[in-house]
Scaffold this motif. Structure first.
Motif, mmCIF file in Angstrom:
data_model
loop_
_atom_site.group_PDB
_atom_site.id
_atom_site.type_symbol
_atom_site.label_atom_id
_atom_site.label_comp_id
_atom_site.label_asym_id
_atom_site.label_seq_id
_atom_site.Cartn_x
_atom_site.Cartn_y
_atom_site.Cartn_z
ATOM 1 N N TYR A 221 0.845 -1.186 0.000
ATOM 2 C CA TYR A 221 0.000 0.000 0.000
ATOM 3 C C TYR A 221 0.886 1.243 0.000
ATOM 4 C CZ TYR A 221 -3.565 -3.471 0.948
ATOM 5 O OH TYR A 221 -4.383 -4.577 0.862
ATOM 6 N N GLY A 222 0.801 2.063 1.009
ATOM 7 C CA GLY A 222 1.622 3.261 1.051
ATOM 8 C C GLY A 222 3.090 2.938 1.276
ATOM 9 N N MET A 223 3.947 3.779 0.702
ATOM 10 C CA MET A 223 5.384 3.666 0.904
ATOM 11 C C MET A 223 5.928 5.050 1.225
ATOM 12 S SD MET A 223 6.450 1.045 -2.171
ATOM 13 C CE MET A 223 7.794 0.255 -1.272
ATOM 14 N N GLY A 224 7.043 5.077 1.937
ATOM 15 C CA GLY A 224 7.572 6.385 2.289
ATOM 16 C C GLY A 224 9.001 6.335 2.765
ATOM 17 N N TRP A 225 9.535 7.527 2.935
ATOM 18 C CA TRP A 225 10.889 7.699 3.455
ATOM 19 C C TRP A 225 10.851 8.582 4.700
ATOM 20 C CZ3 TRP A 225 15.045 5.100 1.649
ATOM 21 C CH2 TRP A 225 14.939 4.510 0.380
ATOM 22 N N TYR A 226 11.611 8.195 5.690
ATOM 23 C CA TYR A 226 11.799 8.959 6.902
ATOM 24 C C TYR A 226 13.300 9.121 7.104
ATOM 25 C CZ TYR A 226 6.893 8.055 7.984
ATOM 26 O OH TYR A 226 5.524 8.014 7.939
ATOM 27 N N ARG A 227 13.670 10.058 7.973
ATOM 28 C CA ARG A 227 15.092 10.209 8.266
ATOM 29 C C ARG A 227 15.295 10.591 9.720
ATOM 30 N NH1 ARG A 227 16.351 15.794 4.815
ATOM 31 N NH2 ARG A 227 15.235 17.252 6.193
ATOM 32 N N GLN A 228 16.482 10.268 10.205
ATOM 33 C CA GLN A 228 16.856 10.628 11.570
ATOM 34 C C GLN A 228 18.256 11.197 11.542
ATOM 35 O OE1 GLN A 228 16.342 7.523 14.468
ATOM 36 N NE2 GLN A 228 16.461 8.965 16.167
ATOM 37 N N GLY A 229 18.349 12.497 11.772
ATOM 38 C CA GLY A 229 19.637 13.161 11.809
ATOM 39 C C GLY A 229 20.306 13.011 13.152
ATOM 40 N N PRO A 230 21.573 13.368 13.258
ATOM 41 C CA PRO A 230 22.308 13.250 14.515
ATOM 42 C C PRO A 230 21.630 14.038 15.625
ATOM 43 C CG PRO A 230 23.795 13.733 12.697
ATOM 44 C CD PRO A 230 22.404 13.881 12.161
ATOM 45 N N GLY A 231 21.306 13.359 16.706
ATOM 46 C CA GLY A 231 20.681 14.012 17.840
ATOM 47 C C GLY A 231 19.247 14.447 17.620
ATOM 48 N N LYS A 232 18.635 13.972 16.558
ATOM 49 C CA LYS A 232 17.263 14.374 16.244
ATOM 50 C C LYS A 232 16.315 13.180 16.263
ATOM 51 C CE LYS A 232 18.729 18.150 13.197
ATOM 52 N NZ LYS A 232 18.617 18.709 11.827
ATOM 53 N N GLN A 233 15.016 13.497 16.317
ATOM 54 C CA GLN A 233 14.021 12.444 16.223
ATOM 55 C C GLN A 233 13.788 12.068 14.756
ATOM 56 O OE1 GLN A 233 10.543 13.949 18.327
ATOM 57 N NE2 GLN A 233 11.240 12.998 20.219
ATOM 58 N N ARG A 234 13.279 10.886 14.561
ATOM 59 C CA ARG A 234 12.946 10.458 13.204
ATOM 60 C C ARG A 234 11.800 11.319 12.673
ATOM 61 N NH1 ARG A 234 12.585 4.102 11.877
ATOM 62 N NH2 ARG A 234 14.517 4.315 13.084
ATOM 63 N N GLU A 235 11.930 11.744 11.420
ATOM 64 C CA GLU A 235 10.916 12.608 10.824
ATOM 65 C C GLU A 235 10.534 12.123 9.431
ATOM 66 O OE1 GLU A 235 12.481 16.557 10.341
ATOM 67 O OE2 GLU A 235 14.068 15.922 8.970
ATOM 68 N N LEU A 236 9.315 12.467 9.042
ATOM 69 C CA LEU A 236 8.837 12.112 7.718
ATOM 70 C C LEU A 236 9.534 12.959 6.664
ATOM 71 C CD1 LEU A 236 5.234 11.475 6.582
ATOM 72 C CD2 LEU A 236 6.559 13.233 5.410
ATOM 73 N N VAL A 237 9.921 12.317 5.564
ATOM 74 C CA VAL A 237 10.501 13.023 4.429
ATOM 75 C C VAL A 237 9.488 13.105 3.296
ATOM 76 C CG1 VAL A 237 12.320 13.021 2.682
ATOM 77 C CG2 VAL A 237 12.841 12.297 5.036
ATOM 78 N N ALA A 238 8.976 11.948 2.893
ATOM 79 C CA ALA A 238 8.019 11.915 1.783
ATOM 80 C C ALA A 238 7.264 10.595 1.805
ATOM 81 C CB ALA A 238 8.722 12.091 0.438
ATOM 82 N N THR A 239 6.022 10.633 1.326
ATOM 83 C CA THR A 239 5.237 9.417 1.195
ATOM 84 C C THR A 239 4.568 9.376 -0.168
ATOM 85 O OG1 THR A 239 3.265 10.431 2.150
ATOM 86 C CG2 THR A 239 4.753 9.285 3.671
ATOM 87 N N ILE A 240 4.197 8.163 -0.567
ATOM 88 C CA ILE A 240 3.494 7.987 -1.833
ATOM 89 C C ILE A 240 2.492 6.856 -1.665
ATOM 90 C CG2 ILE A 240 5.321 6.458 -2.733
ATOM 91 C CD1 ILE A 240 4.699 7.685 -5.536
#
Length: 115
Positions: free
Chosen positions: A32-51
């Motif tokens: 179904y849905g797919m997406g990308w998330y990222r977690q930078g140094p010292g940061k929480q995981r965040e949404l980048v893009a979904t489709i």
């Protein structure tokens, strides 16, 4: 067994480009849905893009106009084309997908933007 396997990360200079890929493995799976998330140094995981399965996309404000998410349903693969990369894009990028009745995460691929 369902798995998401990312590839394409690496070191790139500011202003450069990278293309991430995430392939889903497993027989007779419905994605179904797919997406990308990222977690930078010292940061929480965040949404980048979904489709969605129908191709509708959503982006974080910080990447709009620079990143493009796409998918190839026949290949069970989602892509993230990243252009004009900035140092603040440095992070581990994770693929995420709703497959069947479950949600899955990939192992992550590291992107470093530095001169």
């Amino acid at each position: 067994q369902v798995q998401l396997v990312e590839s394409g990360g690496g070191l790139v200079q500011p202003g450069g480009s990278l293309r991430l890929s995430c392939a889903a493995s497993g027989s007779s799976i419905v994605i179904y849905g797919m997406g990308w998330y990222r977690q930078g140094p010292g940061k929480q995981r965040e949404l980048v893009a979904t489709i969605t399965s129908g191709g509708s996309t959503n982006y974080a404000d910080s990447v709009k106009g620079r990143f493009t998410i796409s998918r190839d349903n026949a290949k069970k693969t989602v892509y993230l084309q990243m252009n004009n990369l900035k140092p603040e894009d440095t992070a581990v990028y994770y693929c995420n997908s709703d497959i069947g009745a479950r949600n899955y995460w990939g192992q992550g691929t590291a992107v470093t933007v530095s001169s």
